[in-house]
Design a protein around this motif. Structure first.
Motif, mmCIF file in Angstrom:
data_model
loop_
_atom_site.group_PDB
_atom_site.id
_atom_site.type_symbol
_atom_site.label_atom_id
_atom_site.label_comp_id
_atom_site.label_asym_id
_atom_site.label_seq_id
_atom_site.Cartn_x
_atom_site.Cartn_y
_atom_site.Cartn_z
ATOM 1 N N ILE A 57 -45.899 29.733 3.406
ATOM 2 C CA ILE A 57 -45.742 28.849 4.173
ATOM 3 C C ILE A 57 -44.045 27.742 4.107
ATOM 4 O O ILE A 57 -43.391 28.199 3.060
ATOM 5 N N GLY A 58 -43.627 27.196 4.925
ATOM 6 C CA GLY A 58 -42.932 26.161 4.527
ATOM 7 C C GLY A 58 -42.628 25.665 6.431
ATOM 8 O O GLY A 58 -43.330 26.765 7.700
ATOM 9 N N PHE A 59 -41.262 25.235 7.003
ATOM 10 C CA PHE A 59 -40.427 25.253 7.292
ATOM 11 C C PHE A 59 -40.017 26.255 8.814
ATOM 12 O O PHE A 59 -40.202 26.406 8.281
ATOM 13 N N MET A 60 -40.637 25.883 10.252
ATOM 14 C CA MET A 60 -39.695 26.576 10.741
ATOM 15 C C MET A 60 -38.116 26.918 10.686
ATOM 16 O O MET A 60 -37.909 25.764 10.457
ATOM 17 N N GLY A 61 -38.572 28.942 10.572
ATOM 18 C CA GLY A 61 -37.126 28.822 10.479
ATOM 19 C C GLY A 61 -36.552 28.818 8.816
ATOM 20 O O GLY A 61 -35.557 29.156 7.995
ATOM 21 N N MET A 110 -37.883 15.601 10.454
ATOM 22 C CA MET A 110 -39.125 15.888 10.419
ATOM 23 C C MET A 110 -39.909 17.029 9.242
ATOM 24 O O MET A 110 -40.834 16.414 8.693
ATOM 25 N N MET A 111 -38.375 17.156 8.452
ATOM 26 C CA MET A 111 -38.795 18.014 7.242
ATOM 27 C C MET A 111 -39.350 16.373 6.365
ATOM 28 O O MET A 111 -39.967 17.295 5.293
ATOM 29 N N GLU A 112 -38.328 15.633 6.059
ATOM 30 C CA GLU A 112 -38.750 14.744 5.449
ATOM 31 C C GLU A 112 -39.925 14.572 5.243
ATOM 32 O O GLU A 112 -40.429 14.147 4.903
ATOM 33 N N LYS A 113 -40.574 14.120 6.768
ATOM 34 C CA LYS A 113 -42.035 13.624 6.971
ATOM 35 C C LYS A 113 -42.923 14.245 6.195
ATOM 36 O O LYS A 113 -44.272 14.167 6.087
ATOM 37 N N ARG A 114 -42.731 15.961 6.077
ATOM 38 C CA ARG A 114 -43.444 16.531 5.944
ATOM 39 C C ARG A 114 -43.029 17.554 4.695
ATOM 40 O O ARG A 114 -44.349 17.856 4.172
ATOM 41 N N LYS A 115 -42.451 16.386 4.478
ATOM 42 C CA LYS A 115 -41.964 16.824 2.430
ATOM 43 C C LYS A 115 -43.054 17.342 1.812
ATOM 44 O O LYS A 115 -43.940 18.424 0.504
ATOM 45 N N ASP A 116 -43.820 15.904 1.857
ATOM 46 C CA ASP A 116 -44.806 15.990 0.453
ATOM 47 C C ASP A 116 -46.314 17.257 1.095
ATOM 48 O O ASP A 116 -47.086 17.195 0.082
ATOM 49 N N ALA A 117 -46.696 16.567 2.178
ATOM 50 C CA ALA A 117 -47.567 17.974 2.313
ATOM 51 C C ALA A 117 -47.131 19.115 1.887
ATOM 52 O O ALA A 117 -48.285 19.897 1.514
ATOM 53 N N TYR A 118 -46.153 20.051 1.865
ATOM 54 C CA TYR A 118 -45.377 21.125 1.848
ATOM 55 C C TYR A 118 -45.701 21.070 0.109
ATOM 56 O O TYR A 118 -46.175 22.192 -0.501
ATOM 57 N N LEU A 119 -45.259 20.434 -0.745
ATOM 58 C CA LEU A 119 -45.320 20.077 -1.781
ATOM 59 C C LEU A 119 -46.415 20.456 -2.253
ATOM 60 O O LEU A 119 -46.470 20.962 -3.162
#
Ligand code: S3P
Length: 167
Positions: free
Chosen positions: A7-11, A133-142
């Motif tokens: 899982i993780g951000f695009m790219g 966008m990464m910052e917004k998603r960071k907590d969910a990813y972790l």
């Protein structure tokens, strides 16, 4: 371990690393975007244009449910937005382990700047927007991740080897 979810951000290299891991281990490889494209018979980008993001997220969960219900061991590269939905995280947790690949906004930008298949970045392909966008998603990813791998400056091969050692 039944299923390994990348899982993780695009790219961040999920697909390349998942393919390599599959080659190294002989375990089957799946990519949720590819499965959606096969199911809908169109590219992710065309799907977003025709039906919008909400519909895409519904199919994404259907595809993940099918994957997680199947008992065979596999390596799955997940679309970047997949872990943002609680239901998807539950499906992954009950069927395998998740590995979060991370990279800096600059690395992501350099990897995908010329790629037109990222509808969510189409009008904002720059490192500042990616960072936001990464910052917004960071907590969910972790929250969704069992393991984290930093990919900056590493080749897909080095990352795949790191994962092999980890598991
Ligand atoms: C998305 C990531 C894409 C694809 C879709 C949405 C996202 O997958 O699922 O464009 O929301 O981050 P990749 O992470 O494989 O590029």
């Amino acid at each position: 371990m039944r299923i390994i979810y990348l899982i993780g951000f695009m790219g961040t290299g999920k697909s390349s690393v998942a393919k390599l891991l599959s080659e190294i281990s002989g375990i089957g490889f799946f990519d949720t975007d590819q499965l959606i494209e096969a199911k809908a018979n169109m590219s992710v980008s065309d799907f977003f244009d025709a039906y919008g993001e909400e519909e895409f997220r519904k199919i994404e969960t259907e595809v993940l449910r099918d994957i997680s219900n199947d008992d065979n061991q596999k390596i799955v590269s997940c679309g970047g937005g997949l872990p943002l939905k609680e239901e998807n995280c539950k499906l992954m947790k009950k069927s395998g382990k998740t590995i979060l690949l991370t990279a800096s906004p600059e690395t992501v930008f350099n990897r995908i700047a010329n790629n037109k298949e990222r509808p969510l970045l189409r009008d904002n392909m720059n490192a500042d927007y990616i960072e936001e966008m990464m910052e917004k998603r960071k907590d969910a990813y972790l929250k969704a991740s069992d393991y984290i791998i930093y990919t900056d400056g590493k080749t897909p091969k080095a990352i795949a080897e790191e994962i092999t050692e980890l598991l």
